[in-house]
Design an enzyme around this catalytic site. Structure first.
Site, PDB file in Angstrom:
ATOM      1  N   ASP A 508      -8.404  37.542-104.619  1.00 54.03           N
ATOM      2  CA  ASP A 508      -9.211  36.334-104.735  1.00 54.03           C
ATOM      3  C   ASP A 508     -10.165  36.423-105.937  1.00 54.03           C
ATOM      4  O   ASP A 508     -11.071  37.260-105.963  1.00 54.03           O
ATOM      5  CB  ASP A 508      -9.991  36.178-103.414  1.00 54.03           C
ATOM      6  CG  ASP A 508     -10.642  34.835-103.264  1.00 54.03           C
ATOM      7  OD1 ASP A 508     -10.621  34.054-104.226  1.00 54.03           O
ATOM      8  OD2 ASP A 508     -11.183  34.579-102.176  1.00 54.03           O
ATOM      9  N   GLY A 550      -5.926  27.431-107.914  1.00 53.31           N
ATOM     10  CA  GLY A 550      -5.070  26.569-108.733  1.00 53.31           C
ATOM     11  C   GLY A 550      -5.448  26.523-110.201  1.00 53.31           C
ATOM     12  O   GLY A 550      -4.856  25.767-110.973  1.00 53.31           O
ATOM     13  N   ASP A 571     -10.660  25.672-101.056  1.00 52.77           N
ATOM     14  CA  ASP A 571     -10.545  25.994 -99.628  1.00 52.77           C
ATOM     15  C   ASP A 571     -10.355  24.746 -98.775  1.00 52.77           C
ATOM     16  O   ASP A 571     -11.056  23.747 -98.954  1.00 52.77           O
ATOM     17  CB  ASP A 571     -11.808  26.724 -99.151  1.00 52.77           C
ATOM     18  CG  ASP A 571     -11.881  28.133 -99.726  1.00 52.77           C
ATOM     19  OD1 ASP A 571     -11.104  28.446-100.646  1.00 52.77           O
ATOM     20  OD2 ASP A 571     -12.723  28.902 -99.243  1.00 52.77           O
TER      21      ASP A 571
HETATM   22  C1  GLA Z   1     -12.508  32.236-100.924  1.00 47.36           C
HETATM   23  C2  GLA Z   1     -11.074  31.999-100.467  1.00 47.36           C
HETATM   24  C3  GLA Z   1     -11.034  31.915 -98.960  1.00 47.36           C
HETATM   25  C4  GLA Z   1     -11.559  33.202 -98.364  1.00 47.36           C
HETATM   26  C5  GLA Z   1     -12.962  33.502 -98.893  1.00 47.36           C
HETATM   27  C6  GLA Z   1     -13.444  34.890 -98.490  1.00 47.36           C
HETATM   28  O1  GLA Z   1     -13.320  31.170-100.611  1.00 47.36           O
HETATM   29  O2  GLA Z   1     -10.570  30.830-101.046  1.00 47.36           O
HETATM   30  O3  GLA Z   1      -9.716  31.664 -98.494  1.00 47.36           O
HETATM   31  O4  GLA Z   1     -10.682  34.249 -98.664  1.00 47.36           O
HETATM   32  O5  GLA Z   1     -13.016  33.417-100.303  1.00 47.36           O
HETATM   33  O6  GLA Z   1     -14.717  35.180 -98.967  1.00 47.36           O
END
Ligand code: GLA
Length: 757
Positions: A508, A550, A571
């Site tokens: 991430d 994205g 998200d």
């Molecule tokens: C981002 C990701 C989420 C999750 C959080 C964890 O927001 O997009 O899916 O993994 O981090 O902190």
């Protein structure tokens, strides 16, 4: 009552029928009529300003999606409306005029007839002057904008045209107005008497009995509210009242009363719980409603059936683990003929393990038997470079537990895969998201925090059940949750994950944004390439899930950095706005999806979710959840359940154990659906399947039940096709040319069209 609307120029025919939502009157609609311009000028606030040369804009959608991609900074929205004084007389508590402007990303100043009335969600008194400090405020983007004015406020021009001008400032990312509720109305009963229909979920007892609690709250600080409450449950298809009760309530200020509804209903029948309050003195009404869950997936047969993926990819020498997913009355006995040398199957639990040394393809015949019979199916094993030949299916801790995830919760979730039977339908990954990490030690090994005392032990436990386990990190120094990331420790982290037995890594971006604040395409790829090299050095197949929302159209280069899936959006939330905005925008990346290379529109928001220790039942209606699963399966999306598996209610379990629906997601051709028809009201999506047939999704985006018409020439289909309802698992007969189907509000139909010779 039937009302036909024929949409000129397109072949969709929409019929509005019963079981619809009712809406309040007495409202000035602000959903349309907006003009828009990027830039900034104090004159834009003035009613006299001539905005005829400006563009038009839909306030429900951010400006990036309306021709202003990548634009940050100032922009203005303007709209002219008539505000009638008759609105003042029709309410009990006509104490202020409210202007609802959805949400605004990030900051706003709102002018009525040239005068400032509000700023970043706060009301501004008459005569105030403006400055630019509002542009510095953060965290306001997700706040509902509701500005209130006393009826005597001179800034309102009653019975005349009023100019609403909104000065927006976008600090970065998505920008401008979005969301729902764009309207002007007086405060009234609906602002003072609130229904809470969501805090309590429906409770099932047996197959037909349902109950639900809801509450009514008097939110005024001063007034008693008295009147009659009519509570009804109405079955949608035949209008039959399943429950009806009238009661009188007399609520003191700030008092809440709880009500309980209990009724019998056929399991698969949609119904609506409707509550209407009629105020004694004025006869004014307010209402609320809630969709009653209905289960479409038929009972699982006691006879053996093999489910889940029919193709499995593995790299030479990597540890092989594949659990044959099968349903049927236990005990089941599993066997496999033509298993290549190096693999064995456990006849008791259907777990195939071992390793294969050479690149090759094998067809293995799987058999599952019980007292009632046996089932057979081929499994294709492809030993090569690409893994995850069908989208991963499993669970992820984030949407339920957020950072409060722990070893115990992960073990309990893994156990629930087995106790609920999810494992028998192909669900296999148990993924830990953010919140497990500690620091790196002096040797560069990542340590787990106190909530995960024994990661190898946890991985071993999950594997022993026939499941796989995933983990999470960031290429930056810190994860999004502020935990330790992998920056500078990529190789060591990958080795540690592999040595623990990890099968899936979600990687991430998060604080990598500080290292590459304004990344060019190469900078976007760099950290993902680095971890890819580190993962490939381990002797383990680890599904590589790119998470960077994205950026840089990741779907165009995710395969180049060897990603097995990549998040295509920010998200997801458990709201229709979030679900539909994400789901229906996935057509732009359809062509980039392929076996082992999946677009990921984010995890499932069903069941008990919460992103932290306090969970709530998903705010999606049952129909919206049918849309969610149908669309995600058509999109060949990774299916990661985001809820507390220990609290799986019968509806949610039914929703995620439909093998014919799951088979669409897992179709080995791996071709993502494309949209055939798109309008404000409905969409039709089609997916090509390996056997040459089609899966089709019909989606209703409105709040009213409608018939959606499908023209088969859109798919270049000629001749006769057998139609199957995949949710109900029933044949619907033959079809040629075109057909129409009833689709519930915000709901979906998922069908399969098979060629008849
Ligand atoms: C981002 C990701 C989420 C999750 C959080 C964890 O927001 O997009 O899916 O993994 O981090 O902190």
């Amino acid at each position: 009552m039937k009302k036909l609307i024929i949409l000129a120029g397109i072949t969709a025919l929409i019929t509005i029928i019963s079981c619809n939502q009712t809406k309040d009157t007495n409202t000035v609609n602000l959903e349309t009529g907006w003009k828009f311009k990027t830039g900034d000028d104090p004159g834009f606030a003035s009613p006299a300003f001539n905005d005829t040369s400006w563009g038009t804009i839909d306030p429900k959608t951010i400006w990036e999606d309306q021709g202003n991609k990548g634009y940050n900074g100032f922009a203005w929205y303007r709209c002219r409306v008539l505000i009638r004084s008759s609105m003042k007389n029709q309410n009990t508590a006509s104490d202020s005029l409210q202007i609802f402007l959805g949400k605004i990303d990030d900051c706003d100043q709102v002018f009525l007839n040239g005068e400032l009335i509000g700023e970043n969600g706060r009301n501004i008194p008459s005569g105030s002057t403006r400055d630019d400090a509002f542009t510095k405020e953060t965290g306001r983007w997700n706040l509902d904008r509701r500005y209130c004015l006393a009826p005597a406020d001179p800034r309102i021009h009653w019975d005349q045209e009023n100019t609403v001008a909104v000065r927006c400032f976008d600090q970065g990312g998505a920008g401008g107005m979005f969301g729902k509720t764009f309207a002007i109305r007086m405060t009234g009963l609906q602002d003072h008497l609130k229904f809470d229909m969501d805090s309590a979920a429906y409770i099932f007892s047996g197959d037909t009995m349902l109950s639900k609690g809801y509450s009514i709250i008097n939110t005024t600080g001063t007034d008693q509210i008295k009147g009659e409450v009519l509570t009804e449950v109405i079955q949608c298809d035949n209008g039959v009242r399943l429950f009806s009760e009238r009661s009188f309530i007399d609520l003191a200020p700030h008092v809440k009363i709880n009500k309980l509804v209990a009724f019998k209903k056929a399991k698969s029948a949609p119904a609506i719980l409707h509550v209407t309050f009629t105020e004694a003195v004025t006869n004014n009404k307010v209402d609320a409603e809630s969709e009653v869950p209905y289960c479409l997936t038929p009972e699982t047969s006691l006879e053996p059936r093999i489910n889940g993926a029919s193709v499995f990819g593995v790299r030479p020498w990597s540890p092989f683990q594949f659990k044959v997913a099968a349903t049927g009355q236990p005990p089941l006995k599993y066997s496999a003929t033509d298993l290549p040398e190096g693999l064995t199957i456990n006849p008791e639990n259907g777990i195939i393990t071992g390793s294969l040394k050479k690149k090759a393809e094998y067809i293995v015949k799987l058999t599952v038997e019980n007292q009632l019979g046996y089932a057979e199916r081929d499994l294709k094993i492809v030993v090569g470079d690409v893994i995850s030949l069908t989208p991963p299916m499993g669970w992820n801790s984030w949407n339920c537990w957020g950072l409060s995830v722990s070893d115990k919760k992960v073990r309990q979730s893994a156990d629930a895969f087995v106790s609920t039977g999810l494992i028998n339908h192909g669900w296999s990954y148990v993924n830990i998201d953010d919140g497990w990490e500690d620091t790196h030690d002096k040797n560069g090994n990542i340590l787990t925090n106190y909530k995960f005392p024994n990661m190898p032990g946890l991985c071993g436990y999950v594997h022993s059940l026939g499941l796989k386990i995933g983990i999470y990190s960031s290429p930056g120094p810190k994860t999004c949750g502020g935990y330790e990331g992998s920056y500078g420790f990529e190789a060591k982290d990958a080795m540690n994950y592999a040595s623990w037995g990890i099968d899936y890594l979600k990687y991430d971006w998060c604080s990598y944004g500080n290292i590459a604040p304004d990344p060019n395409p190469e900078q976007l790829k760099k950290p993902y390439k680095e971890m890819r090299h580190a993962l490939r050095k381990t002797n383990r197949d680890i599904h590589y899930s790119l998470c960077q929302y994205g950026m840089g159209d990741v779907w165009t280069w995710g395969a180049e950095v060897d990603g097995n899936s990549w998040r295509t959006t920010g998200d997801i939330e458990d709201t229709w706005e979030s679900l539909s905005a994400i789901g229906f925008s996935q057509g732009r990346c359809s062509e980039f999806s392929a076996p082992g290379r999946w677009n990921d529109p984010d995890m499932l928001v069903i069941g008990w979710v919460g992103w932290g220790p306090a969970l709530h039942y998903t705010r999606l209606t049952p129909n919206e959840q049918y849309t969610h699963i149908s669309l995600w399966c058509l999109l060949a999306s990774p299916l990661l359940i985001g809820c507390d598996l220990e609290q799986l209610d019968p509806f949610t379990l039914n929703l995620i154990t439909n093998d014919e629906v799951i088979a669409i997601d897992q179709d080995p051709l791996g071709k993502q659906a494309i949209p055939l028809r798109k309008s404000d009201d409905y969409e039709v999506w089609a997916r090509e399947l390996e056997d040459g047939n089609k899966a089709l999704g019909l989606f209703n985006k409105t709040g009213k039940t409608m018939y959606v018409h499908v023209d088969m020439s859109d798919m270049k289909l000629t001749g006769k096709y057998e139609m199957r309802d995949l949710w109900k698992q029933t044949d619907l007969g033959k079809v040629r040319g075109h057909f129409e189907m009833k689709v519930m509000p915000h709901g979906a139909r998922l069908i399969r069209l098979s060629r008849q010779n």
